[in-house]
Write a protein that holds these residues in place. Sequence first.
Motif, PDB file in Angstrom:
ATOM      1  N   SER A 208       0.823  -1.208   0.000  1.00 57.22           N
ATOM      2  CA  SER A 208       0.000   0.000   0.000  1.00 57.22           C
ATOM      3  C   SER A 208       0.860   1.263   0.000  1.00 57.22           C
ATOM      4  O   SER A 208       0.468   2.286  -0.578  1.00 57.22           O
ATOM      5  CB  SER A 208      -0.950  -0.002   1.203  1.00 57.22           C
ATOM      6  N   LEU A 209       2.063   1.202   0.620  1.00 57.37           N
ATOM      7  CA  LEU A 209       2.968   2.349   0.577  1.00 57.37           C
ATOM      8  C   LEU A 209       3.428   2.600  -0.853  1.00 57.37           C
ATOM      9  O   LEU A 209       3.453   3.752  -1.319  1.00 57.37           O
ATOM     10  CB  LEU A 209       4.174   2.108   1.493  1.00 57.37           C
ATOM     11  N   ILE A 210       3.791   1.544  -1.562  1.00 56.78           N
ATOM     12  CA  ILE A 210       4.253   1.716  -2.942  1.00 56.78           C
ATOM     13  C   ILE A 210       3.119   2.230  -3.823  1.00 56.78           C
ATOM     14  O   ILE A 210       3.348   3.040  -4.737  1.00 56.78           O
ATOM     15  CB  ILE A 210       4.825   0.395  -3.486  1.00 56.78           C
ATOM     16  N   GLU A 211       1.894   1.806  -3.562  1.00 60.15           N
ATOM     17  CA  GLU A 211       0.756   2.343  -4.312  1.00 60.15           C
ATOM     18  C   GLU A 211       0.628   3.841  -4.077  1.00 60.15           C
ATOM     19  O   GLU A 211       0.355   4.612  -5.005  1.00 60.15           O
ATOM     20  CB  GLU A 211      -0.523   1.631  -3.888  1.00 60.15           C
ATOM     21  N   ALA A 212       0.832   4.267  -2.821  1.00 61.14           N
ATOM     22  CA  ALA A 212       0.749   5.691  -2.505  1.00 61.14           C
ATOM     23  C   ALA A 212       1.867   6.473  -3.189  1.00 61.14           C
ATOM     24  O   ALA A 212       1.663   7.603  -3.668  1.00 61.14           O
ATOM     25  CB  ALA A 212       0.801   5.898  -0.992  1.00 61.14           C
ATOM     26  N   ILE A 213       3.064   5.897  -3.236  1.00 61.49           N
ATOM     27  CA  ILE A 213       4.175   6.534  -3.953  1.00 61.49           C
ATOM     28  C   ILE A 213       3.834   6.639  -5.438  1.00 61.49           C
ATOM     29  O   ILE A 213       4.031   7.686  -6.070  1.00 61.49           O
ATOM     30  CB  ILE A 213       5.487   5.759  -3.736  1.00 61.49           C
ATOM     31  N   ALA A 214       3.317   5.561  -6.020  1.00 63.17           N
ATOM     32  CA  ALA A 214       2.971   5.554  -7.439  1.00 63.17           C
ATOM     33  C   ALA A 214       1.940   6.625  -7.771  1.00 63.17           C
ATOM     34  O   ALA A 214       1.988   7.244  -8.843  1.00 63.17           O
ATOM     35  CB  ALA A 214       2.460   4.169  -7.840  1.00 63.17           C
ATOM     36  N   ASP A 215       1.007   6.854  -6.838  1.00 63.82           N
ATOM     37  CA  ASP A 215      -0.039   7.851  -7.066  1.00 63.82           C
ATOM     38  C   ASP A 215       0.509   9.273  -7.170  1.00 63.82           C
ATOM     39  O   ASP A 215      -0.181  10.173  -7.671  1.00 63.82           O
ATOM     40  CB  ASP A 215      -1.086   7.793  -5.944  1.00 63.82           C
ATOM     41  N   THR A 216       1.741   9.487  -6.691  1.00 64.61           N
ATOM     42  CA  THR A 216       2.344  10.824  -6.776  1.00 64.61           C
ATOM     43  C   THR A 216       3.163  11.005  -8.057  1.00 64.61           C
ATOM     44  O   THR A 216       3.775  12.064  -8.240  1.00 64.61           O
ATOM     45  CB  THR A 216       3.273  11.085  -5.576  1.00 64.61           C
ATOM     46  N   ARG A 217       3.163   9.971  -8.920  1.00 65.20           N
ATOM     47  CA  ARG A 217       3.962  10.032 -10.159  1.00 65.20           C
ATOM     48  C   ARG A 217       5.416  10.396  -9.820  1.00 65.20           C
ATOM     49  O   ARG A 217       5.915  11.469 -10.179  1.00 65.20           O
ATOM     50  CB  ARG A 217       3.383  11.043 -11.137  1.00 65.20           C
ATOM     51  N   PRO A 218       6.110   9.491  -9.127  1.00 65.94           N
ATOM     52  CA  PRO A 218       7.445   9.806  -8.590  1.00 65.94           C
ATOM     53  C   PRO A 218       8.508   9.983  -9.660  1.00 65.94           C
ATOM     54  O   PRO A 218       8.404   9.443 -10.776  1.00 65.94           O
ATOM     55  CB  PRO A 218       7.754   8.590  -7.718  1.00 65.94           C
ATOM     56  N   MET A 219       9.537  10.747  -9.306  1.00 66.77           N
ATOM     57  CA  MET A 219      10.745  10.822 -10.107  1.00 66.77           C
ATOM     58  C   MET A 219      11.605   9.607  -9.765  1.00 66.77           C
ATOM     59  O   MET A 219      11.895   9.370  -8.583  1.00 66.77           O
ATOM     60  CB  MET A 219      11.533  12.095  -9.787  1.00 66.77           C
ATOM     61  N   LEU A 220      11.981   8.841 -10.765  1.00 61.45           N
ATOM     62  CA  LEU A 220      12.781   7.639 -10.533  1.00 61.45           C
ATOM     63  C   LEU A 220      14.250   7.934 -10.778  1.00 61.45           C
ATOM     64  O   LEU A 220      14.607   8.574 -11.772  1.00 61.45           O
ATOM     65  CB  LEU A 220      12.305   6.503 -11.438  1.00 61.45           C
ATOM     66  N   SER A 221      15.085   7.459  -9.873  1.00 56.45           N
ATOM     67  CA  SER A 221      16.512   7.771  -9.904  1.00 56.45           C
ATOM     68  C   SER A 221      17.338   6.494  -9.958  1.00 56.45           C
ATOM     69  O   SER A 221      16.894   5.426  -9.553  1.00 56.45           O
ATOM     70  CB  SER A 221      16.911   8.589  -8.668  1.00 56.45           C
ATOM     71  N   SER A 222      18.558   6.641 -10.446  1.00 54.73           N
ATOM     72  CA  SER A 222      19.476   5.504 -10.514  1.00 54.73           C
ATOM     73  C   SER A 222      20.443   5.463  -9.342  1.00 54.73           C
ATOM     74  O   SER A 222      21.037   4.420  -9.073  1.00 54.73           O
ATOM     75  CB  SER A 222      20.280   5.552 -11.825  1.00 54.73           C
ATOM     76  N   THR A 223      20.597   6.598  -8.659  1.00 51.17           N
ATOM     77  CA  THR A 223      21.551   6.677  -7.554  1.00 51.17           C
ATOM     78  C   THR A 223      20.984   7.493  -6.401  1.00 51.17           C
ATOM     79  O   THR A 223      20.079   8.320  -6.579  1.00 51.17           O
ATOM     80  CB  THR A 223      22.866   7.338  -8.001  1.00 51.17           C
ATOM     81  N   SER A 224      21.560   7.286  -5.215  1.00 47.76           N
ATOM     82  CA  SER A 224      21.195   8.109  -4.070  1.00 47.76           C
ATOM     83  C   SER A 224      21.591   9.568  -4.300  1.00 47.76           C
ATOM     84  O   SER A 224      20.900  10.487  -3.845  1.00 47.76           O
ATOM     85  CB  SER A 224      21.871   7.584  -2.800  1.00 47.76           C
ATOM     86  N   ALA A 225      22.698   9.797  -4.995  1.00 46.94           N
ATOM     87  CA  ALA A 225      23.150  11.166  -5.256  1.00 46.94           C
ATOM     88  C   ALA A 225      22.104  11.938  -6.043  1.00 46.94           C
ATOM     89  O   ALA A 225      21.855  13.126  -5.767  1.00 46.94           O
ATOM     90  CB  ALA A 225      24.473  11.146  -6.008  1.00 46.94           C
ATOM     91  N   GLU A 226      21.484  11.305  -7.020  1.00 45.19           N
ATOM     92  CA  GLU A 226      20.439  11.971  -7.797  1.00 45.19           C
ATOM     93  C   GLU A 226      19.269  12.367  -6.905  1.00 45.19           C
ATOM     94  O   GLU A 226      18.722  13.475  -7.021  1.00 45.19           O
ATOM     95  CB  GLU A 226      19.945  11.050  -8.917  1.00 45.19           C
ATOM     96  N   MET A 227      18.870  11.473  -6.011  1.00 48.62           N
ATOM     97  CA  MET A 227      17.751  11.774  -5.119  1.00 48.62           C
ATOM     98  C   MET A 227      18.099  12.908  -4.169  1.00 48.62           C
ATOM     99  O   MET A 227      17.285  13.802  -3.915  1.00 48.62           O
ATOM    100  CB  MET A 227      17.362  10.515  -4.339  1.00 48.62           C
ATOM    101  N   LEU A 228      19.315  12.902  -3.638  1.00 47.01           N
ATOM    102  CA  LEU A 228      19.737  13.951  -2.709  1.00 47.01           C
ATOM    103  C   LEU A 228      19.786  15.312  -3.405  1.00 47.01           C
ATOM    104  O   LEU A 228      19.377  16.329  -2.829  1.00 47.01           O
ATOM    105  CB  LEU A 228      21.095  13.601  -2.113  1.00 47.01           C
TER     106      LEU A 228
END
Length: 359
Positions: A208-228
């Motif tokens: 259900s958490l992943i469904e909630a994340i999906a509902d926000t149309r997340p930005m997908l990253s390849s590295t932690s540096a990109e997310m930071l």
Amino acid sequence: MRLLILSIAMLVVGASGCRDAQRPAGYPPSYETLIASAREEGMVRVYGATDRAAVQPAISGFEAAYPGISVDYEDLQSRAVYDRVVRESDTGQPGADLVLSSGMALQTKLINDGYAQAYRSPEKPALPTTAVWKDMGYGLTSEPIVFVVNRQLVPAEQVPQTHDAFEQLLVDRRQDLTGKVTTYDPAKADAGYLYLTEDYAITRDTGSLIEAIADTRPMLSSTSAEMLDAVAEGRAAIAYNVLGSYALARAKRDERIQVIFPSDYTITASRVAFIARDARHPAAAQLFLDFLLSRSGQMLLAQQGLSPVRSDISNRMPSREQQRPIRIGPQLLVHLDSIKRQRFLAEWRALLAEGSNPS
């Protein structure tokens, strides 16, 4: 930093400073033979899926403690480490002596497939049982997997402290957070795939958490540096499953971001090292591995934000009750099963596709 490295080197060498008196305290007398053999070899070649800057203090500390033995460190991605070890070993080419990677499943497969040699480190008694497998694979770090938020975009009273609270925040502020959540793309990042499958193994509520994340149309990253970067710059308000060592190091110099250890559970991952089966400098590889596992080596890794695996070094970590360490061992091979991986990723993509359709 240079003073710290020199101080640690003196501790390893001993008060006499004698070139021949380098056996660490508590090590067996036979270890002097290993040191002599390592000196004859003169070097150790390392393949490492860890930024060189993060391990350079430990490399410098080792070379200061054992003059005449140099470390040839090659910085590679985890998949590249795996591919090179297999290719070079199978074709008889000179390769790495010590293999170090955050790709826990790939390291486990290399060990399981016979590309490592056994070595019982004198430091083993100081390590948790989850950090050693078959006297071949050694976890060098214990790094938390965390949430990261932008302090300006997520008010203090709304910062989630648990996975349930994270999900509730996404539900309550879905409109505001659409396009403002970032996480790993498990199809492109082995680490992201590992952390997400661990989430599912820990609790069924992950779905259900992943469904909630999906509902926000997340930005997908390849590295932690990109997310930071995304969180710090305000392109994202919150990041899920970021590698804590990088997040904590960034937070020290960037007040825009806040790091949260989820209090219900915090996954901890390791960078796994092993001595290559065909190592051409095996004694030097053993010596360097022992140094990285020693209290001195772990302190130098910790200075660069790599949380030590040893419990006798103070560091910023969640409580032992919170931690859910990823154990090194054959169970990690499940993550490499192609059919299971394809099925998992297909379900992931379906959730994202559903979340991208406005209700």
